[in-house]
Scaffold this active site. Structure first.
Site, short mmCIF file in Angstrom:
data_model
loop_
_atom_site.label_atom_id
_atom_site.label_comp_id
_atom_site.label_asym_id
_atom_site.label_seq_id
_atom_site.Cartn_x
_atom_site.Cartn_y
_atom_site.Cartn_z
CB CYS A 1 -0.85 0.14 1.32
SG CYS A 1 -1.85 1.53 1.66
CB CYS B 1 0.88 1.36 4.11
SG CYS B 1 -1.02 0.85 4.46
#
Length: 529
Positions: free
Chosen positions: A77, A80
């Site tokens: 991600c 992230c």
């Protein structure tokens, strides 16, 4: 004799191998020695601790911190990856030996897309997404996803944001380091700052002299002091033929009465290894010393100990409190846990240990002088506990004078007569000050003893989550746990746990038999391990 010894060793080896092969129980020697949480670690250079489904519950159950933040994320991600520096900046305040505020909040992360466990995997293990069920249990529906709460409350069957009667909470405004720390400060009523450094801003931390509940956190410092003491002994090669028996005697006291269960187990295992490497009065070879030193810290109190920082015993300066404080707490806890019949042998073991292995020469000389002044053998645990309490106050009085002359006292934790009146008002019959400012107290020793038993006995272990073989059960073993349900332990893991426990028992019995044969068996009881 030789044949029976060889047979015993083969039997123990077979048990250890069998235990290692079953279920998800720890492998090999780790089944006995990894009484901390195997596998839980921070990536190189990271402060946040990486967890997965295999160690998530056990790690949080034994965390000394009052609160935890867990970030659920996916390594693929982009958001992230961009968020990680922010999360790490906050984590560095709370995690690790260089943290500004250790023992307050533990910050961890779980990669929901991970295909591997941090635990040892065989070549036949499937590369499954090991954390999917764990992330689903917390209703993770976006990344990054932050959950806050007491570490022991993360052990549950299912959780949803805004769930009623839950102490866990979704952090809905933590997308930058500043906002995350602001959220934590609001929740805790604290004023932590991203620029805080170690041993600065100490006024934020509770003072243990005014809050009796703080002693429950000292169990982690007792573990730290135990491991640190052994490391000092081995690093300075202090085990010699004339000091060997005093070390054995002290370890035997730890096996029976250390307040930490994993330290009791670890001390027994160290005695077994000690016997293997040095079973005669010959000098310890460099090779054997290195072998003992290599795993000494982990053997005594489990993986991750020593941690490199103090919680209850943390001073406001690097050079104050710490190890000496942790060692005093350990000694007090031993004297309130023994039976009356053990009082004299425990006194002798403590005095000999300090005399032979406490590396501060002036301190150990002064302590041994107090030991040598005792002319009548102790006949009760009460008498020994009160003697150690008196000795501790004599040390404090001596250091108070020295610190006043040198102006080097810890401003947040000055030496005082113990216990202070706010902790035990019933301990004081009367008190006054002399012309030079020294405190004179008429003590109620019955109340002092009751205080010592409660403070260093019951309260010290009341909230401690043991990491033992029970940790591999998903059910909480905390005294104050209110987990709603528990997962079933796989039959293979249960058998592995049982066999590992049997292996430990067999090792202890084998060690005791060997000690009897070698004429220095002193261990009174292994029943409390």
């Amino acid at each position: 004799m030789a044949a029976s010894t060889a047979a015993a060793r083969r039997l123990l080896l077979a048990l250890a191998v069998l235990a290692a092969c079953l279920g998800s129980a720890p492998h090999g020697a780790v089944a006995l020695r990894s009484l901390g949480v195997g596998g839980a670690k921070a990536a190189d250079g990271d402060a946040a601790v990486d967890l997965d489904a295999s160690n998530f519950t056990a790690f949080l159950q034994t965390s000394p911190e009052s609160f935890a933040v867990v970030e659920f994320f996916a390594h693929w991600c982009p958001a992230c990856r961009n968020y990680k520096p922010h999360y790490e900046r906050v984590a560095k305040l709370f995690n690790g030996p260089d943290a500004a505020h250790p023992g307050t909040v533990v910050m961890a992360r779980v990669d929901c897309a991970s295909k591997f466990s941090f635990s040892v995997m065989s070549e036949d293990d499937e590369a499954a997404q090991v954390n999917v069920d764990l992330c689903n249990k917390f209703s993770v529906d976006h990344y990054p996803y932050l959950v806050w709460g007491p570490p022991t409350k993360f052990n549950l069957a299912q959780w949803k944001p805004k769930q009623e009667n839950s102490e866990l909470e979704l952090i809905d405004d933590g997308r930058t380091a500043d906002r995350l720390l602001k959220w934590i400060n609001k929740k805790m009523g604290s004023s932590f700052n991203l620029d805080d450094k170690k041993y600065e801003n100490e006024s934020m931390h509770p003072k243990n002299t005014s809050d009796p509940e703080q002693i429950v956190r000292a169990i982690y410092d007792v573990e730290e002091a135990t491991s640190h003491a052994l490391q000092i002994i081995l690093e300075h090669k202090m085990i010699k033929p004339d000091t060997r028996d005093s070390l054995i005697s002290f370890l035997q006291i730890l096996v029976a009465h250390h307040p930490s269960k994993r330290c009791r187990r670890g001390s027994a295992e160290l005695l077994i290894d000690f016997d293997d490497h040095w079973h005669t009065n010959l000098s310890l070879s460099l090779e054997d010393s290195t072998t003992l030193l290599k795993g000494a810290g982990e053997k005594v109190c489990g993986n991750g100990v020593p941690r490199g920082y103090w919680i209850f015993c943390r001073g406001s300066k690097k050079e104050t409190r710490g190890f000496s404080c942790g060692l005093w707490v350990l000694l007090h806890s031993l004297t309130v846990r023994i039976g009356d019949g053990e009082s004299q042998t425990t006194f002798t073991s403590i005095c000999d240990f300090i005399h032979n292995f406490f590396i501060c020469e002036e301190c150990r000389t002064h302590f041994y002088e107090m030991c040598s002044s005792v002319s009548v053998p102790f006949k009760s645990a009460r008498d020994l506990a009160l003697w150690l309490w008196t000795a501790h106050n004599k040390v404090n009085e001596r250091l108070m004078k020295e610190e006043k002359e040198l102006d080097n006292a810890d401003p947040s934790f000055p030496k005082i007569i113990w216990p202070p009146k706010q902790l035990c008002p019933l301990c004081y019959r009367s008190s006054s000050r002399t012309a030079d400012g020294a405190m004179q107290v008429e003590w109620n020793e019955d109340e002092v003893f009751n205080f010592l038993v409660n403070y260093y006995g019951k309260m010290l272990v009341s909230s401690y989550r043991e990491t033992s073989m029970q940790s591999f059960q998903v059910a909480s073993i905390s005294d104050d746990s209110s987990a709603s349900s528990a997962a079933t332990v796989p039959i293979g893991a249960a058998l592995g746990i049982a066999l590992a426990s049997c292996t430990f028992g067999a090792l202890a019995c084998f060690w005791r038999t060997q000690q009897k044969n070698r004429k220095y068996y002193h261990l009174r009881s292994l029943k409390k391990i």
